[in-house]
Design an enzyme around this catalytic site. Structure first.
Site, short mmCIF file in Angstrom:
data_model
loop_
_atom_site.label_atom_id
_atom_site.label_comp_id
_atom_site.label_asym_id
_atom_site.label_seq_id
_atom_site.Cartn_x
_atom_site.Cartn_y
_atom_site.Cartn_z
N CYS A 170 35.83 43.41 26.17
CA CYS A 170 36.84 44.47 26.27
C CYS A 170 36.15 45.82 26.29
O CYS A 170 35.44 46.16 25.35
CB CYS A 170 37.82 44.41 25.10
SG CYS A 170 38.96 45.81 25.09
N CYS B 289 41.03 40.82 29.24
CA CYS B 289 41.36 39.84 28.21
C CYS B 289 42.29 38.77 28.73
O CYS B 289 42.15 37.58 28.41
CB CYS B 289 41.97 40.53 26.99
SG CYS B 289 43.36 41.61 27.37
N SER C 239 38.57 53.24 40.96
CA SER C 239 37.95 52.42 41.99
C SER C 239 36.65 53.09 42.35
O SER C 239 36.49 54.28 42.13
CB SER C 239 38.88 52.36 43.21
OG SER C 239 38.24 51.69 44.28
N ARG D 138 38.26 48.52 34.95
CA ARG D 138 39.36 47.76 35.54
C ARG D 138 38.79 46.50 36.12
O ARG D 138 37.67 46.51 36.64
CB ARG D 138 40.03 48.61 36.64
CG ARG D 138 41.26 48.02 37.29
CD ARG D 138 42.45 48.02 36.35
NE ARG D 138 43.68 47.67 37.04
CZ ARG D 138 44.16 46.44 37.14
NH1 ARG D 138 43.51 45.44 36.62
NH2 ARG D 138 45.29 46.22 37.79
#
Lengths: 251, 633
Positions: B578, B608, B146, B391
């Site tokens: 990706c 994805c 994060s 992420r």
């Protein structure tokens, strides 16, 4: 018979290693640590021998800081019966570790000592051999197959050596260090992890074991290997020969 | 302890389990030759019809789209029909089953806050409660990544003495810079953020600390176990999860070290899997949780991040920088962040909204470009990258919150979606949602109350107020960058969400991808190896790994769609978005492009699952313990 298995807590094999800025060693702060893969194989072999009925107890030993307890818990979760944690914050080199293991062997009297052939952080490949020498026991290193004969008290070990495979018979008690192809270690199942919480881990210190920890070796500096230089494109065979002769000096 | 081990199989030896579990085998894959992961880096690029210096040697790049060049003949397609996600426990009684009062899936901020709150309540009211947290990462914190400028609001409520308990929250935010970037310049703008009172942290480190706190209070945390299925009872109520079988080979057969998964049951089950949680998505679909409250679909962004160790002279702990503009174009929402942590470390990342239209966009490459901007380059030069990761995160905000309660439990944290988009903070709301769910669960278990009190309490809390006030920022950008900025300024200075209307999100992210023929391929510069890097080098820094000999955890609902639709019509966007190079198109024996899935590379980012145009890719959990090993992220 008891089996003593030495397990080492090392930087996980998939982690990218970084040398500390002060060059005293490899960065281990905030880095994922795991049981040395060869030690896992050693523990797995000990567990299989116990499950086959040749041993009564498998004891996992780890030498290092307080977090080694995590490594021992993993070993207990795989199936070891109890753990011994020799707590120290110093980095010990193989000879000191071997002396500590000898001390423990004198106390526990195992019939077999299993170790991984080497640790993936220092790649020393010395501890098993030194333990055997200190104890005066036979050794079978780089084991890729271990077969026990209880009646004759002998282990038949296939060793992976440079020339191929060598088969040795060693009288027990003996020291065996394990190589990659010996077995595939089991996963610790969730119920076994839960059961492992109640298995005992005995804490000891080097003073308890009366081991002389003075080392003859001092690590001066740790540096990264030199960066790979990019290749050079050559335009003809003559240029290649010229470079090989005059620049690389290999022909 | 309200927990008892119900052993339905009598022997724990691997062989008898093997026999018994043959009946249990749910995974049947076609026999396929396995191919090595990381292949493209070991394959030299074919000669390019374009300028050679513009190519990385991606086999799926623009050239391949226009005229196929021969490459590695090793091709493979993995297509498995999705397995059913629900399973009645009545029919297969061969797995071990462990029961708890509360089962929490995911050891992130939400999951651990719920565990801590439950244990606190159980101590306060002197009622013992067994709480179990399962986590697919090998360590607590290993899958946590994060920004992060942390707002301690929820932590102050949960653990008021955190300052005295060595929490890894040490660097207060000292400045809030906001830059608009063009290719060469950075224009300082008034910052829309106010991070006074907040801290620049590593969330991975904070979560590890929270894990320690949860364990101190008696929570059982089991990292290394991935929850692969939801368990239901006869009345379709959730009763727990099943962990994934370990030790299954790529072809579906059991390996020497096969270990069947375990059923973990909870009287209440809380799903805290983070953004686009695999089981949470199934639950939301099954119980129609969005329809229940007329919520919109969730929208997402992909964040790609690196932690650098920089020159002491350039390091300014607490400095917080956000940028907008370059390298993204005005139609693509996103921006970058640069936060100075402690120990000479800076967190740097690019966040790209996944509703972008250009199928040739490569967020990873855009991030590499960003690092070469003069304003950013100056800070990074002389430094080294410590870790890399990626992420997805929620951008749907208020409009996309589903009804988070279902029979048997609730969804907490980013799996439901409580991220405050204009603040770009989701940690504090995730933690609060975990705490509220814990209180509701405690009430449901011991005071005869209903889990629905979680929903009621959410709507009465500051989480709701915050998200409601923030609801119109992101949707305003549907009208473009400048109108979006204008509306944001209005919201920030004048309206503060107090308008009677709620703007809606546009198309779902996967529907927003345009057909490739409407766009031209983007030519990205080669990495220089100092500031920018190729994917394999970056991937190595994420410490990601999976046991290679396991079935791919990335399932194709229809194995033909990649070659029939993704490649010809959308130029294989999965090979571009990706961040781990999992999806590659290589040539098969007949010279046709075939999708190769390098599942071993996966960073568990879920891009994805979100962005595939036909929603053909389903992200499922791999064997527990696999995936990245973040420690500084």
């Amino acid at each position: 018979m008891k089996i003593l298995v030495a397990v080492k807590r090392v930087v996980d094999y998939a982690v990218k290693i970084r040398v500390k800025p002060d060059k005293t060693g490899v960065e281990t702060q905030n880095v994922k640590m795991s049981m040395n893969p060869f030690c896992e194989i050693a523990l797995e072999e000990a567990l299989r021998i116990k499950e086959a009925g040749f041993a009564k107890e498998v004891i996992a030993v780890s030498i290092g800081p307080s977090q080694c307890v995590d490594t021992l818990r993993t070993g207990l979760a795989m199936g070891a019966d109890r753990g011994i944690h020799v707590e120290t914050n110093s980095i010990f080199l193989p000879l000191t570790i071997a002396k500590i293991l000898k001390s423990l062997a004198d106390v526990e009297n195992p019939g077999l000592i299993f170790l991984g052939k080497q640790a993936i952080d220092d790649d020393c490949n010395q501890t098993g051999q030194m333990v055997a020498a200190l104890l005066g026991w036979p050794q079978a290193t780089f084991a890729s197959k271990v077969v026990l004969d209880k009646d004759k008290n002998v282990a038949t070990v296939d060793r992976e050596v440079d020339g191929g495979l060598e088969t040795l018979n060693v009288d027990l008690p003996a020291v065996i260090t394990t190589d990659l192809r010996l077995n595939q270690p089991r996963y610790a199942s969730l119920p076994n992890i839960m059961k492992a919480k109640s298995k005992p881990i005995k804490k000891m210190t080097v003073q308890d074991l009366k081991v002389d920890i003075k080392s003859d070796i001092e690590i001066l500096e740790v540096t990264e290997p030199p960066k790979r230089k990019s290749g050079v494109m050559v335009s003809s065979v003559d240029e290649l020969i010229d470079k090989l002769k005059n620049e690389a000096h290999v022909v | 302890m309200h927990r008892f081990l119900v052993k339905l199989s009598s022997s724990s030896s691997p062989f008898s389990n093997q026999l018994r579990s043959l009946k249990n085998q749910r995974l049947i894959l076609p026999l396929l030759p396995s191919s090595k992961p990381f292949t493209s880096s070991s394959v030299s690029p074919p000669p390019s019809p374009l300028n050679a210096s513009n190519r990385f040697g991606y086999p799926y790049s623009a050239d391949l789209f226009r005229n196929l060049s021969p490459l590695n003949p090793n091709s493979r397609i993995l297509g498995v029909n999705g397995i059913t996600s629900s399973r009645c426990i009545s029919s297969e009684a061969v797995r071990e089953s462990i029961e708890y009062d509360v089962l929490i899936v995911g050891a992130g901020p939400a999951g651990l806050s719920a565990a801590i709150r439950l244990k606190q309540l159980s101590q306060e009211k002197n009622i013992d409660l067994s709480v179990c947290v399962v986590e697919k990462g090998a360590e607590v914190g290993g899958h946590i990544i994060s920004g992060n400028v942390f707002e301690p609001l929820a932590l102050d409520e949960l653990l008021p003495h955190w300052r005295q308990e060595h929490a890894p929250i040490e660097i207060p935010a000292s400045s809030d810079k906001f830059w608009f970037l063009t290719k060469d310049r950075a224009f300082s703008l008034p910052s829309p953020f106010d991070n006074k009172g907040n801290y620049v942290i590593s969330l991975s480190q904070l979560v590890r600390w929270l894990g320690g706190k949860a364990e101190e209070l008696g929570t059982e945390i089991y990292p290394g176990f991935s929850a692969s299925e939801v368990l239901f009872d006869a009345s379709d109520k959730v009763v727990g999860i099943a962990t994934k079988d370990m030790g299954i080979s790529k072809d579906g057969s059991k390996k020497e070290n096969f270990q069947p998964g375990v059923d973990i049951k909870g009287r209440v089950t809380l799903f805290a899997e983070g953004c686009r949680g695999s089981l949470s998505e199934r639950i939301i679909k099954k119980y129609k949780l969005r329809e229940e409250v007329n919520a919109q679909h969730q929208t997402y962004a992909l964040g790609i991040k690196e932690v650098w160790e920089i020159d002491e002279s350039k390091h300014n702990p607490g400095e917080v920088i956000h940028t907008l503009g370059w390298p993204l174009d005005p139609k693509t929402y996103g921006g970058s962040f640069l936060y100075h942590m402690n120990d000479r470390q800076v967190a740097l990342g690019l966040v790209v909204a996944l509703n972008y239209h250009n199928p040739f966009l490569n967020p990873y490459e855009e991030f590499q470009k960003l690092k070469h901007h003069p304003a950013i380059k100056g800070i990074l030069e002389g430094g080294t990258v410590l870790q890399y990761g990626a992420r997805t995160l929620n951008e749907g905000g208020f409009q996309s919150i589903p009804y988070p309660v279902f029979p048997g439990g609730a969804i907490i944290g980013c799996s439901a979606g409580f991220l405050n988009v204009p603040k770009i903070k989701g940690t504090h709301t995730a933690m609060k949602s975990g705490m509220l769910a814990a209180e509701a669960a405690f009430g449901a278990l011991h005071e005869g109350l209903n889990m629905n009190t979680y929903w009621d309490n959410l709507r009465d809390s500051w989480v709701w107020k915050e998200l409601y006030a923030a609801r119109n920022y992101r949707p305003a950008f549907e009208y473009g960058l400048l109108p979006g900025l204008a509306i944001s300024a209005m919201e920030h200075y004048v309206l503060k969400g107090k308008v009677p209307f709620t703007l809606k999100h546009g198309k779902a992210d996967h529907e927003a991808t345009d057909l490739a023929r409407k766009w031209t391929p983007i030519v990205y510069p080669k990495p220089d190896g100092v500031l920018s890097f190729d994917v394999p080098t970056s991937l190595y820094r994420s410490n990601t790994n999976h046991d290679h000999d396991q079935p791919s955890h990335l399932r194709l609902r229809d194995p033909k769609i990649p070659e029939k639709v993704n490649f010809p019509e959308y130029a294989a966007p999965e090979s571009r978005y990706c961040p781990a190079r999992v999806y590659e198109y290589i040539e098969d024996e007949e010279g046709k492009p075939k999708l190769q899935i390098n599942a071993q590379n996966c960073l568990h980012c879920k891009a994805c699952d979100i962005k595939d145009p036909k929603q053909n890719i389903e992200w499922t959990v791999p064997e527990g313990g696999g995936g990245p090993a973040y420690s500084l992220m």
